[in-house]
Scaffold this motif. Structure first.
Motif, PDB file in Angstrom:
ATOM      1  N   SER A  16       0.856  -1.187   0.000  1.00  0.00           N
ATOM      2  CA  SER A  16       0.000   0.000   0.000  1.00  0.00           C
ATOM      3  C   SER A  16       0.895   1.240   0.000  1.00  0.00           C
ATOM      4  N   LYS A  18       0.716   3.855   1.770  1.00  0.00           N
ATOM      5  CA  LYS A  18       1.001   4.271   3.146  1.00  0.00           C
ATOM      6  C   LYS A  18       2.157   3.451   3.733  1.00  0.00           C
ATOM      7  N   TYR A  21       5.511   4.258   1.842  1.00  0.00           N
ATOM      8  CA  TYR A  21       6.065   5.555   2.246  1.00  0.00           C
ATOM      9  C   TYR A  21       6.886   5.442   3.527  1.00  0.00           C
ATOM     10  N   GLN A  22       6.444   4.599   4.453  1.00  0.00           N
ATOM     11  CA  GLN A  22       7.176   4.434   5.719  1.00  0.00           C
ATOM     12  C   GLN A  22       8.618   3.977   5.484  1.00  0.00           C
ATOM     13  N   ASP A  64       2.950   9.920   2.271  1.00  0.00           N
ATOM     14  CA  ASP A  64       2.281   8.865   1.507  1.00  0.00           C
ATOM     15  C   ASP A  64       2.370   9.059  -0.002  1.00  0.00           C
TER      16      ASP A  64
END
Length: 127
Positions: A16, A18, A21-22, A64
């Motif tokens: 995903s 999200k 992005y981490q 994100d």
């Protein structure tokens, strides 16, 4: 000084936006796959490889979606490196677009570097 060549490499990644992005938008995420260790203080990330360190300044950050950094030691004012998430509207497939700049005679080397790094990222994510 020679003009650097802009590279844009797309890597399909099964994760995903999200979660993805981490792994590039945080120092702890980057230290899992990009460098031996990464610290951040304000707008500056410090990347550590084999005991040597390089610093990069955040030019822009959209959570994100995108992180654009510039190496502080870079002589070239126009060069940066960027991680950008792209989601296909129809299929919802997620890709990570890496933008970087390299000397003309180092383009293949640079592409290989990114392919190896992103392979490590995919391995970490399990994608």
């Amino acid at each position: 000084m020679t003009e650097k060549v802009k590279l844009e490499i797309e890597f399909p990644i099964h994760a995903s936006p999200k979660m993805l992005y981490q792994y590039f938008g945080t120092a702890s995420g980057l230290s899992e796959w990009f460098a031996d260790n990464v610290n951040s203080r304000g707008e500056v990330f410090t990347f550590i490889w084999d005991g040597s360190e390089e610093k990069a300044k955040v030019l822009s950050n959209r959570p994100d979606f995108r992180l654009r950094l510039k190496w502080l030691e870079s002589e070239d004012d126009n060069s940066y490196f960027e991680f950008r998430i792209q989601v296909d509207e129809l299929t919802k497939d997620v890709s990570l677009i890496v933008t970087d700049f390299a000397e003309e005679d180092e383009v293949d080397e640079s592409k290989m570097f990114w392919e190896n790094q992103i392979d490590e990222l995919k391995h970490r994510i399990g994608a």
